[in-house]
Design an enzyme around this catalytic site. Sequence first.
Site, PDB file in Angstrom:
ATOM      1  N   THR A  30       0.755  -1.264   0.005  1.00 53.19           N
ATOM      2  CA  THR A  30      -0.055   0.065  -0.071  1.00 53.19           C
ATOM      3  C   THR A  30       1.093   1.161   0.074  1.00 53.19           C
ATOM      4  OG1 THR A  30      -0.168   0.338   2.389  1.00 53.19           O
ATOM      5  CG2 THR A  30      -1.628  -1.240   1.460  1.00 53.19           C
ATOM      6  N   GLU A  55      -3.448  -1.564   8.219  1.00 52.73           N
ATOM      7  CA  GLU A  55      -3.769   0.070   7.948  1.00 52.73           C
ATOM      8  C   GLU A  55      -3.377   0.533   9.442  1.00 52.73           C
ATOM      9  OE1 GLU A  55      -4.175   2.011   5.493  1.00 52.73           O
ATOM     10  OE2 GLU A  55      -4.528   0.277   4.056  1.00 52.73           O
ATOM     11  N   THR A 100      -1.783  -2.711  19.556  1.00 49.93           N
ATOM     12  CA  THR A 100      -1.474  -1.324  19.853  1.00 49.93           C
ATOM     13  C   THR A 100      -2.356  -1.395  21.393  1.00 49.93           C
ATOM     14  OG1 THR A 100      -2.145   0.658  19.542  1.00 49.93           O
ATOM     15  CG2 THR A 100      -3.517  -0.792  18.561  1.00 49.93           C
ATOM     16  N   GLU A 145      -3.698   1.351  21.850  1.00 48.88           N
ATOM     17  CA  GLU A 145      -4.947   2.210  21.417  1.00 48.88           C
ATOM     18  C   GLU A 145      -6.305   1.584  21.822  1.00 48.88           C
ATOM     19  OE1 GLU A 145      -4.902   4.724  18.082  1.00 48.88           O
ATOM     20  OE2 GLU A 145      -2.858   5.178  18.568  1.00 48.88           O
ATOM     21  N   LYS A 155      -8.422  -2.600  15.028  1.00 48.92           N
ATOM     22  CA  LYS A 155      -7.413  -3.469  15.894  1.00 48.92           C
ATOM     23  C   LYS A 155      -8.008  -4.298  16.926  1.00 48.92           C
ATOM     24  CE  LYS A 155      -3.603  -3.642  15.162  1.00 48.92           C
ATOM     25  NZ  LYS A 155      -2.684  -4.307  14.065  1.00 48.92           N
ATOM     26  N   ASN A 191       3.690   3.907  21.155  1.00 48.39           N
ATOM     27  CA  ASN A 191       3.869   4.564  19.947  1.00 48.39           C
ATOM     28  C   ASN A 191       5.512   4.419  19.484  1.00 48.39           C
ATOM     29  OD1 ASN A 191       1.628   6.269  20.794  1.00 48.39           O
ATOM     30  ND2 ASN A 191       2.172   7.511  19.059  1.00 48.39           N
ATOM     31  N   TYR A 224      -6.980  15.727   4.872  1.00 45.70           N
ATOM     32  CA  TYR A 224      -7.416  15.561   6.364  1.00 45.70           C
ATOM     33  C   TYR A 224      -8.824  15.992   6.568  1.00 45.70           C
ATOM     34  CZ  TYR A 224      -2.645  14.080   7.154  1.00 45.70           C
ATOM     35  OH  TYR A 224      -1.583  13.248   7.448  1.00 45.70           O
TER      36      TYR A 224
HETATM   37  P1  NAD Z   1       2.781   0.782   8.374  1.00 48.62           P
HETATM   38  O1  NAD Z   1       1.698   1.532   7.957  1.00 48.62           O
HETATM   39  O2  NAD Z   1       4.151   1.265   8.487  1.00 48.62           O
HETATM   40  O3  NAD Z   1       2.981  -0.536   7.542  1.00 48.62           O
HETATM   41  C1  NAD Z   1       1.920  -1.470   7.168  1.00 48.62           C
HETATM   42  C2  NAD Z   1       2.422  -2.292   6.213  1.00 48.62           C
HETATM   43  O4  NAD Z   1       1.327  -3.243   5.845  1.00 48.62           O
HETATM   44  C3  NAD Z   1       2.686  -1.870   5.052  1.00 48.62           C
HETATM   45  O5  NAD Z   1       3.979  -2.371   4.408  1.00 48.62           O
HETATM   46  C4  NAD Z   1       1.491  -2.228   3.883  1.00 48.62           C
HETATM   47  O6  NAD Z   1       1.997  -2.287   2.699  1.00 48.62           O
HETATM   48  C5  NAD Z   1       1.252  -3.488   4.706  1.00 48.62           C
HETATM   49  N1  NAD Z   1      -0.289  -3.966   4.368  1.00 48.62           N
HETATM   50  C6  NAD Z   1      -1.358  -2.991   4.659  1.00 48.62           C
HETATM   51  N2  NAD Z   1      -2.396  -3.693   4.181  1.00 48.62           N
HETATM   52  C7  NAD Z   1      -2.177  -5.098   3.716  1.00 48.62           C
HETATM   53  C8  NAD Z   1      -2.828  -6.041   3.210  1.00 48.62           C
HETATM   54  N3  NAD Z   1      -4.280  -5.911   2.987  1.00 48.62           N
HETATM   55  N4  NAD Z   1      -1.891  -7.008   2.765  1.00 48.62           N
HETATM   56  C9  NAD Z   1      -0.536  -7.114   2.948  1.00 48.62           C
HETATM   57  N5  NAD Z   1      -0.063  -6.213   3.310  1.00 48.62           N
HETATM   58  C10 NAD Z   1      -1.030  -5.134   3.782  1.00 48.62           C
HETATM   59  O7  NAD Z   1       2.594   0.016   9.766  1.00 48.62           O
HETATM   60  P2  NAD Z   1       3.616  -0.124  11.068  1.00 48.62           P
HETATM   61  O8  NAD Z   1       3.291   1.227  11.740  1.00 48.62           O
HETATM   62  O9  NAD Z   1       4.582  -0.804  10.642  1.00 48.62           O
HETATM   63  O10 NAD Z   1       2.629  -0.841  12.137  1.00 48.62           O
HETATM   64  C11 NAD Z   1       2.725  -2.369  11.998  1.00 48.62           C
HETATM   65  C12 NAD Z   1       1.796  -3.108  12.883  1.00 48.62           C
HETATM   66  O11 NAD Z   1       2.041  -2.583  14.186  1.00 48.62           O
HETATM   67  C13 NAD Z   1       0.147  -2.718  12.765  1.00 48.62           C
HETATM   68  O12 NAD Z   1      -0.390  -3.883  12.860  1.00 48.62           O
HETATM   69  C14 NAD Z   1      -0.116  -1.579  13.757  1.00 48.62           C
HETATM   70  O13 NAD Z   1      -1.432  -1.524  14.112  1.00 48.62           O
HETATM   71  C15 NAD Z   1       1.002  -2.091  15.028  1.00 48.62           C
HETATM   72  N6  NAD Z   1       1.438  -0.860  15.685  1.00 48.62           N
HETATM   73  C16 NAD Z   1       2.135   0.192  15.250  1.00 48.62           C
HETATM   74  C17 NAD Z   1       2.490   1.075  16.300  1.00 48.62           C
HETATM   75  C18 NAD Z   1       3.279   2.303  15.652  1.00 48.62           C
HETATM   76  O14 NAD Z   1       3.501   3.170  16.519  1.00 48.62           O
HETATM   77  N7  NAD Z   1       3.627   2.330  14.527  1.00 48.62           N
HETATM   78  C19 NAD Z   1       2.423   0.883  17.647  1.00 48.62           C
HETATM   79  C20 NAD Z   1       1.646  -0.325  18.016  1.00 48.62           C
HETATM   80  C21 NAD Z   1       1.248  -1.179  17.093  1.00 48.62           C
HETATM   81  O1  DAU Z   2      -0.136   3.991  20.394  1.00 50.98           O
HETATM   82  C1  DAU Z   2       0.153   3.237  19.336  1.00 50.98           C
HETATM   83  C2  DAU Z   2      -0.013   3.690  17.883  1.00 50.98           C
HETATM   84  O2  DAU Z   2       0.628   5.042  17.866  1.00 50.98           O
HETATM   85  C3  DAU Z   2      -0.257   2.916  16.948  1.00 50.98           C
HETATM   86  O3  DAU Z   2      -1.249   1.933  17.142  1.00 50.98           O
HETATM   87  C4  DAU Z   2      -0.646   3.627  15.608  1.00 50.98           C
HETATM   88  O4  DAU Z   2      -0.467   2.672  14.326  1.00 50.98           O
HETATM   89  C5  DAU Z   2       0.476   4.795  15.284  1.00 50.98           C
HETATM   90  O5  DAU Z   2       0.046   5.518  14.105  1.00 50.98           O
HETATM   91  C6  DAU Z   2       0.280   5.641  16.767  1.00 50.98           C
HETATM   92  O6  DAU Z   2      -1.034   6.501  16.632  1.00 50.98           O
HETATM   93  P1  DAU Z   2      -0.869   8.153  17.214  1.00 50.98           P
HETATM   94  O7  DAU Z   2      -2.242   8.439  16.649  1.00 50.98           O
HETATM   95  O8  DAU Z   2      -0.644   8.004  18.557  1.00 50.98           O
HETATM   96  O9  DAU Z   2       0.193   8.555  16.403  1.00 50.98           O
HETATM   97  P2  DAU Z   2       0.630  10.034  15.523  1.00 50.98           P
HETATM   98  O10 DAU Z   2       2.103  10.091  15.344  1.00 50.98           O
HETATM   99  O11 DAU Z   2      -0.349   9.921  14.138  1.00 50.98           O
HETATM  100  O12 DAU Z   2       0.223  11.005  16.496  1.00 50.98           O
HETATM  101  C7  DAU Z   2       1.024  11.062  17.528  1.00 50.98           C
HETATM  102  C8  DAU Z   2       0.313  12.089  18.579  1.00 50.98           C
HETATM  103  O13 DAU Z   2       0.761  13.410  17.898  1.00 50.98           O
HETATM  104  C9  DAU Z   2      -1.225  12.166  18.690  1.00 50.98           C
HETATM  105  O14 DAU Z   2      -1.553  12.606  19.782  1.00 50.98           O
HETATM  106  C10 DAU Z   2      -1.609  13.000  17.469  1.00 50.98           C
HETATM  107  C11 DAU Z   2      -0.432  14.109  17.422  1.00 50.98           C
HETATM  108  N1  DAU Z   2      -0.254  14.703  16.214  1.00 50.98           N
HETATM  109  C12 DAU Z   2      -0.147  13.811  15.002  1.00 50.98           C
HETATM  110  C13 DAU Z   2       0.392  14.296  13.915  1.00 50.98           C
HETATM  111  C14 DAU Z   2       0.502  13.476  12.756  1.00 50.98           C
HETATM  112  C15 DAU Z   2      -0.002  15.881  15.896  1.00 50.98           C
HETATM  113  O15 DAU Z   2      -0.193  17.069  16.944  1.00 50.98           O
HETATM  114  N2  DAU Z   2       0.455  16.662  14.668  1.00 50.98           N
HETATM  115  C16 DAU Z   2       0.434  15.738  13.682  1.00 50.98           C
HETATM  116  O16 DAU Z   2       0.595  16.289  12.575  1.00 50.98           O
END
Ligand code: NAD
Ligand code: DAU
Length: 363
Positions: free
Chosen positions: A41, A92, A139, A141, A168, A193, A356
Site C-alpha cells: 500500500t 492500515e 496497539t 490504543e 485493531k 508509539n 485531512y
Molecule cells: P505501516 O503502516 O508502516 O505498515 C503496514 C504494512 O502493511 C505496509 O507495508 C503495507 O503495505 C502492509 N499492508 C497493509 N494492508 C495490507 C494487506 N491487506 N495485505 C498485505 N499487506 C498489507 O505500519 P506500522 O507502523 O509498521 O505498524 C505495523 C503493525 O504494528 C500494525 O499492525 C500496527 O497496528 C501495529 N502497531 C504500530 C505502532 C506504531 O507506533 N507504528 C504501535 C503499536 C502497534
Molecule cells: O499508540 C500506538 C499507536 O501509535 C499505533 O497503534 C498507531 O499505528 C500509530 O500511528 C500511533 O498512533 P498515534 O495517533 O498516537 O500516532 P501519530 O504519530 O499519528 O500521533 C501522535 C500524537 O501526535 C497524537 O496525539 C496526535 C499528534 N499529532 C499527530 C500528527 C500526525 C499532531 O499533533 N500533529 C500531527 O501532525
Amino acid sequence: MRRLQNVLVTGGCGFIGSNFIHYLLNQPDFEGQIINLDKLTYAGNPENLKDIEEQYGNQRYIFIKGDICDFELVKGIFQTYDIDTVVHFAAESHVDRSILGPTPFIQTNINGTFSLLEVARYAWLEGKKEGCLFYHISTDEVYGSLGKTGLFTEDTPYRPNSPYSASKAASDHLVRAYFKTYGLPVIISNCTNNYGPYQFPEKLIPLTILNALEGKPIPVYGKGENIRDWIYVEDHCEAIWCLLKRGKTGEQYNIGGTNEMRNIDVVRLICNLLDEMLGPLSFGPRENLITFVKDRPGHDFRYAMDITKIKTTIGWMPKTNLKEGLKKTITWYLTHRSWVEHIKSGEYQRWVKEFYGGFKDAV
Ligand code: NAD
Ligand code: DAU
C-alpha cells in the site's frame, strides 16, 4: 518447543515490519527463513528491505506481493513454505486516515486477520502440526484513553475510540477467540508509539523531523497536551523476538517504552536537537515553525503501559530513552536522503487540507 523455522511476516515492507526483518536476520539464534507477504500500500516500501534482498534474497528471505485478505493466496503460501510461525504486522496503521476513510481499516485489519487465522487453523490444527505460533502485533490504543494518572494493564477493558483502534480491537478479539475456541497457538502484544528508521512521514515524529528540516509549518493538534509513550522501534523488535521464543501461548503482553511525553514537548525536543546538530534556520530556532491546528476528532488524551508482566515473566525491558532514540532517528533521516526524496515523490502529502477533512487547519 517452538519451531520458528518458516516464518510468515505480514506487512514486512512497512515501518515496524521492515525493522523486525532486519532485526531477526541479525539474531545468531534465528536460523530460519522469512516469507514476507505485503500488499505494498502507500505505506509499504520495498526499498526498506533492499539490503536484505541483496544479502538473503531467495535463500532466507522471500518477498511475495499480495493481500492478506486473499485466502487462497495465503493458503498457498502456507502449503508451499510449510509455515510454522506467523508474525502479523500488516495493517492500515494511521489514525487520521481511519477518520477520513475507515473502509480499508475494516477490510485489512479485521477481514485480513480473519483470513490468516482461518488458514492457520486449517494448516496447523487439521494437519496436527506442532510447535506453531500465530503472533499478532497490536496497539495500546485498544484500551482507550487515560487521564493524567494510571497505566493500562493486560486486564484493562477494551474501549477503542477511533476506527483504527476499533478495527485493531476487533482483530485482537478474533485472535483470542481462535485460541479459546480452537486452541490455535497465539500470542498478542500491545505496544505504545514506535519511532525510528523507515517510518512513513505521516506520523508525528518523522513528519516533525522533515518539516523542521525543510522550514515548513509543524502541525500540533489542539494545544499539544496529549501524551504518548514512545518506544524506539528496535526495542519493540527485541520484545517481539523474546516473546516469540519465551512468551506463553494464549497470553497477551503489554510493551512500552516508559518514555511518556506531551506532544508539544516531543516536537520542541526535535526542533532543539536539530538546531543543535545543524544550527538554526535563517529565521531563527525551528520551534518558530510550530503551528497549532484543529484537534483530531476523538483525540485520545494519554496512553501509558504497565509493562510489569513482560519484565517479570520474559525479562525484557526497553533500553533506549527518548532523547537518545530521537538523536539516532534524526541522524537516520539525515543520512537517508534518497529514501526520503523517494517517499516524498509518491502519493505522500503532509499538509493538504482536503486530505485531512479540514482538521489540519491552523487555529
Ligand atoms: P505501516 O503502516 O508502516 O505498515 C503496514 C504494512 O502493511 C505496509 O507495508 C503495507 O503495505 C502492509 N499492508 C497493509 N494492508 C495490507 C494487506 N491487506 N495485505 C498485505 N499487506 C498489507 O505500519 P506500522 O507502523 O509498521 O505498524 C505495523 C503493525 O504494528 C500494525 O499492525 C500496527 O497496528 C501495529 N502497531 C504500530 C505502532 C506504531 O507506533 N507504528 C504501535 C503499536 C502497534
Ligand atoms: O499508540 C500506538 C499507536 O501509535 C499505533 O497503534 C498507531 O499505528 C500509530 O500511528 C500511533 O498512533 P498515534 O495517533 O498516537 O500516532 P501519530 O504519530 O499519528 O500521533 C501522535 C500524537 O501526535 C497524537 O496525539 C496526535 C499528534 N499529532 C499527530 C500528527 C500526525 C499532531 O499533533 N500533529 C500531527 O501532525
